[in-house]
Design a protein around this motif. Sequence first.
Motif, PDB file in Angstrom:
ATOM      1  N   GLY A 311       1.011  -1.013   0.307  1.00  0.00           N
ATOM      2  CA  GLY A 311       0.081   0.095  -0.191  1.00  0.00           C
ATOM      3  C   GLY A 311       0.871   0.883   0.181  1.00  0.00           C
ATOM      4  N   GLY A 312       0.624   2.224  -0.127  1.00  0.00           N
ATOM      5  CA  GLY A 312       0.967   3.598   1.004  1.00  0.00           C
ATOM      6  C   GLY A 312       1.640   4.049  -1.351  1.00  0.00           C
ATOM      7  N   ASN A 313       2.850   4.746  -1.036  1.00  0.00           N
ATOM      8  CA  ASN A 313       3.492   4.770  -2.075  1.00  0.00           C
ATOM      9  C   ASN A 313       3.392   4.123  -3.553  1.00  0.00           C
ATOM     10  OD1 ASN A 313       4.527   6.327   0.299  1.00  0.00           O
ATOM     11  ND2 ASN A 313       6.408   5.800  -0.779  1.00  0.00           N
ATOM     12  N   ALA A 314       3.543   4.649  -4.637  1.00  0.00           N
ATOM     13  CA  ALA A 314       2.545   4.432  -6.039  1.00  0.00           C
ATOM     14  C   ALA A 314       3.585   3.367  -6.244  1.00  0.00           C
ATOM     15  CB  ALA A 314       2.863   5.422  -6.872  1.00  0.00           C
ATOM     16  N   GLY A 315       5.261   3.756  -5.811  1.00  0.00           N
ATOM     17  CA  GLY A 315       6.720   2.854  -6.723  1.00  0.00           C
ATOM     18  C   GLY A 315       7.269   2.483  -5.955  1.00  0.00           C
ATOM     19  N   ILE A 316       7.955   3.058  -5.087  1.00  0.00           N
ATOM     20  CA  ILE A 316       8.929   2.604  -4.074  1.00  0.00           C
ATOM     21  C   ILE A 316       7.706   3.092  -2.692  1.00  0.00           C
ATOM     22  CG2 ILE A 316      11.266   3.505  -2.992  1.00  0.00           C
ATOM     23  CD1 ILE A 316      11.546   4.753  -5.394  1.00  0.00           C
ATOM     24  N   SER A 317       8.284   1.550  -2.131  1.00  0.00           N
ATOM     25  CA  SER A 317       7.890   1.576  -0.306  1.00  0.00           C
ATOM     26  C   SER A 317       9.379   2.160   0.785  1.00  0.00           C
ATOM     27  CB  SER A 317       6.990   0.534  -0.139  1.00  0.00           C
ATOM     28  OG  SER A 317       7.280  -1.071  -0.143  1.00  0.00           O
ATOM     29  N   THR A 318       8.970   2.182   1.800  1.00  0.00           N
ATOM     30  CA  THR A 318      10.148   2.408   2.608  1.00  0.00           C
ATOM     31  C   THR A 318       9.719   0.840   3.608  1.00  0.00           C
ATOM     32  OG1 THR A 318       8.936   4.507   2.926  1.00  0.00           O
ATOM     33  CG2 THR A 318      10.981   3.494   5.136  1.00  0.00           C
ATOM     34  N   GLY A 319      11.133   0.559   3.369  1.00  0.00           N
ATOM     35  CA  GLY A 319      12.190  -1.136   4.187  1.00  0.00           C
ATOM     36  C   GLY A 319      12.164  -0.963   5.504  1.00  0.00           C
ATOM     37  N   SER A 320      12.440  -2.014   6.283  1.00  0.00           N
ATOM     38  CA  SER A 320      12.110  -1.573   7.756  1.00  0.00           C
ATOM     39  C   SER A 320      13.316  -2.106   8.048  1.00  0.00           C
ATOM     40  CB  SER A 320      11.240  -3.076   7.844  1.00  0.00           C
ATOM     41  OG  SER A 320      11.618  -4.252   7.201  1.00  0.00           O
ATOM     42  N   ALA A 321      14.458  -2.293   7.702  1.00  0.00           N
ATOM     43  CA  ALA A 321      16.124  -2.655   8.145  1.00  0.00           C
ATOM     44  C   ALA A 321      16.623  -1.040   9.454  1.00  0.00           C
ATOM     45  CB  ALA A 321      17.348  -1.925   7.225  1.00  0.00           C
ATOM     46  N   VAL A 322      17.012  -1.355  10.581  1.00  0.00           N
ATOM     47  CA  VAL A 322      17.882  -0.401  11.164  1.00  0.00           C
ATOM     48  C   VAL A 322      18.970  -0.043  10.816  1.00  0.00           C
ATOM     49  CG1 VAL A 322      18.603  -0.282  13.670  1.00  0.00           C
ATOM     50  CG2 VAL A 322      16.706  -1.691  12.797  1.00  0.00           C
ATOM     51  N   ILE A 323      19.240   0.756   9.922  1.00  0.00           N
ATOM     52  CA  ILE A 323      20.141   1.535   9.078  1.00  0.00           C
ATOM     53  C   ILE A 323      20.955   1.827  10.363  1.00  0.00           C
ATOM     54  CG2 ILE A 323      21.724   3.094   7.443  1.00  0.00           C
ATOM     55  CD1 ILE A 323      19.703   0.963   6.264  1.00  0.00           C
ATOM     56  N   GLY A 324      22.755   0.965  10.390  1.00  0.00           N
ATOM     57  CA  GLY A 324      23.615   1.531  11.061  1.00  0.00           C
ATOM     58  C   GLY A 324      24.664   0.492  10.897  1.00  0.00           C
ATOM     59  N   SER A 325      25.346   0.674  12.263  1.00  0.00           N
ATOM     60  CA  SER A 325      26.817  -0.417  12.234  1.00  0.00           C
ATOM     61  C   SER A 325      26.566  -1.655  13.333  1.00  0.00           C
ATOM     62  CB  SER A 325      28.096   0.524  12.211  1.00  0.00           C
ATOM     63  OG  SER A 325      28.343   0.995  13.750  1.00  0.00           O
ATOM     64  N   GLU A 326      25.415  -1.036  13.665  1.00  0.00           N
ATOM     65  CA  GLU A 326      25.643  -2.477  14.747  1.00  0.00           C
ATOM     66  C   GLU A 326      25.460  -3.833  13.935  1.00  0.00           C
ATOM     67  OE1 GLU A 326      25.965  -2.861  17.938  1.00  0.00           O
ATOM     68  OE2 GLU A 326      25.728  -0.560  18.218  1.00  0.00           O
ATOM     69  N   VAL A 327      26.269  -5.000  14.426  1.00  0.00           N
ATOM     70  CA  VAL A 327      25.701  -6.398  14.174  1.00  0.00           C
ATOM     71  C   VAL A 327      25.095  -7.196  15.476  1.00  0.00           C
ATOM     72  CG1 VAL A 327      27.199  -8.226  13.534  1.00  0.00           C
ATOM     73  CG2 VAL A 327      28.127  -6.473  13.282  1.00  0.00           C
ATOM     74  N   TYR A 328      24.123  -8.029  15.044  1.00  0.00           N
ATOM     75  CA  TYR A 328      22.663  -8.918  15.398  1.00  0.00           C
ATOM     76  C   TYR A 328      22.898 -10.343  14.714  1.00  0.00           C
ATOM     77  CZ  TYR A 328      20.816  -6.498  10.854  1.00  0.00           C
ATOM     78  OH  TYR A 328      20.325  -6.720   9.838  1.00  0.00           O
ATOM     79  N   LYS A 329      21.969 -10.991  15.360  1.00  0.00           N
ATOM     80  CA  LYS A 329      21.973 -12.264  14.931  1.00  0.00           C
ATOM     81  C   LYS A 329      20.754 -12.906  14.797  1.00  0.00           C
ATOM     82  CE  LYS A 329      23.960 -15.956  17.553  1.00  0.00           C
ATOM     83  NZ  LYS A 329      24.202 -16.661  18.657  1.00  0.00           N
ATOM     84  N   GLU A 330      20.708 -13.308  13.451  1.00  0.00           N
ATOM     85  CA  GLU A 330      19.026 -13.287  12.487  1.00  0.00           C
ATOM     86  C   GLU A 330      18.987 -14.349  12.118  1.00  0.00           C
ATOM     87  OE1 GLU A 330      17.920 -10.238   8.767  1.00  0.00           O
ATOM     88  OE2 GLU A 330      19.493 -11.764   8.570  1.00  0.00           O
ATOM     89  N   LYS A 331      17.359 -14.005  12.739  1.00  0.00           N
ATOM     90  CA  LYS A 331      16.347 -15.374  12.636  1.00  0.00           C
ATOM     91  C   LYS A 331      15.241 -15.116  11.366  1.00  0.00           C
ATOM     92  CE  LYS A 331      17.386 -17.645  16.548  1.00  0.00           C
ATOM     93  NZ  LYS A 331      16.916 -18.422  18.184  1.00  0.00           N
ATOM     94  N   ARG A 332      15.653 -15.598  10.603  1.00  0.00           N
ATOM     95  CA  ARG A 332      14.884 -14.840   9.936  1.00  0.00           C
ATOM     96  C   ARG A 332      13.323 -16.507   9.212  1.00  0.00           C
ATOM     97  NH1 ARG A 332      13.496  -9.714   8.125  1.00  0.00           N
ATOM     98  NH2 ARG A 332      15.583  -9.394   8.808  1.00  0.00           N
ATOM     99  N   GLY A 333      12.125 -16.473   8.613  1.00  0.00           N
ATOM    100  CA  GLY A 333      11.000 -17.670   8.201  1.00  0.00           C
ATOM    101  C   GLY A 333      10.315 -16.570   7.229  1.00  0.00           C
TER     102      GLY A 333
END
Length: 452
Positions: A311-333
């Motif tokens: 929804g929202g913008n016609a062609g480009i939507s905002t992502g959800s990344a936490v923009i920075g330098s921090e390293v994290y352990k990621e679990k994603r499905g």
Amino acid sequence: MPASSRLARAIVIALAASPTVTLAGTLDYSLYAGLEHSNNIALSSTRPMSENVLVPGGTFTFTQMGSTFQANVAGTFEYRKYLENRFDSQAQTQIAGQGNWTIAPDRLDFSIEDYAGVQPVDQLASDSPDNQQQTNVIVLGPTLRMRFGDAARGQFELRYINSYASRVDEFDSSRGLAAFRVFRDLSPTDQLSANVEFQRVDFDNQPNDANYDRKEAFVRYTSTLARFNADVMVGGSRLEFDGGRTTSAPLARVSIGWQPTPRNSLTLAGTYQYADAAQDIITTPGVFGTQTVSDRVEAIDPFVNTSGFGGGNAGISTGSAVIGSEVYKEKRGEAIWNWRAERWTVTVSPSFSKLRYIDDQTFNQTDRAISVGIGYRLRPTLTLSAFGTADRLTYDSLDRKDTTVRLGLDLTQQVNRHWSWHVSVARDRRSSNAVGQDYRETAFFVGVVYRR
């Protein structure tokens, strides 16, 4: 040297090192223009502001599979003009693509990948126009190939990686990657590989102890059948920070696609790894994150975010990344189930992610979401779509919970082979236990598209 200067120099070096090629691929594009009205453009809980937004833009895909040059690129360019002048106008870009120059057949290649998008400045704030920024990650370097008989081959890769964000300096980095891979063909459809990677990460605007070495070793199995494909990576990662700390964890990335009938398809993907924002943008841009760029880049419908999940913008939507330098352990499905009939289409996509940061645990989070889209073809050229998303995001360290629900309708008519129009309405509602983070919004959109 500033990050932008290094990036420009890297592109010049890449172009100079690449052989002269003839661009004779397939270019498809669309041009669009739309008008959006929102009764709460800043997604405020206390001071909703109405705004009309003029949204011209364009999308394109380019593919070429020649003997000297291969490319697969998809992009969207958009300009957002806020007619009530409540916000500054914005030009935004979204690109995912890969180009490869074959300098010496079966011996030496040079490749460039680029990932541009729009991400939040502050993850904890709502997606208002002043909480958006442009990000870009570019990857370029040579690949040396070698053969070990008829069924086995190897390759050595060197890559320069540059990440840049227009507003968050902590994201800016320069990286060097060296990798050695050995491939074994098990059958015409199945392949097994052993991989070793070393990456050096230096941040431009962070203390030296934030820089680190990343070492990975993994095996990868791929299978491509008529109605089934699999891409499975299993191994381990080790991070060695300049401050003296060392940490390690298993590495796993899995993507499975199945089409049991011509009308049904199912895709499953999962990730367990150490990551940061720049690596996630490269390796997990969606449910097909474990595939190569050439496999996953598809044509971009300029209104996919209106009639689809975002929804929202016609062609480009905002992502959800936490923009920075921090390293994290990621679990994603993630999963996508799609069903198509003569008039009906149904898509259901549940997802789950958990991020645990190594140092600053402020953004430790668990996210559960589901998206549903239903389309019905009223007439051969007229389609009515309904879409809905529900997202439950929990910040563990902040004891914060956000629940966001989005519902909408879209009506689309294909006037002829080139022209179509869209009319849509969407309703957003967020409930949060954080002060000032609740909001409601209703947005209307009307737009036209010209497709080549």
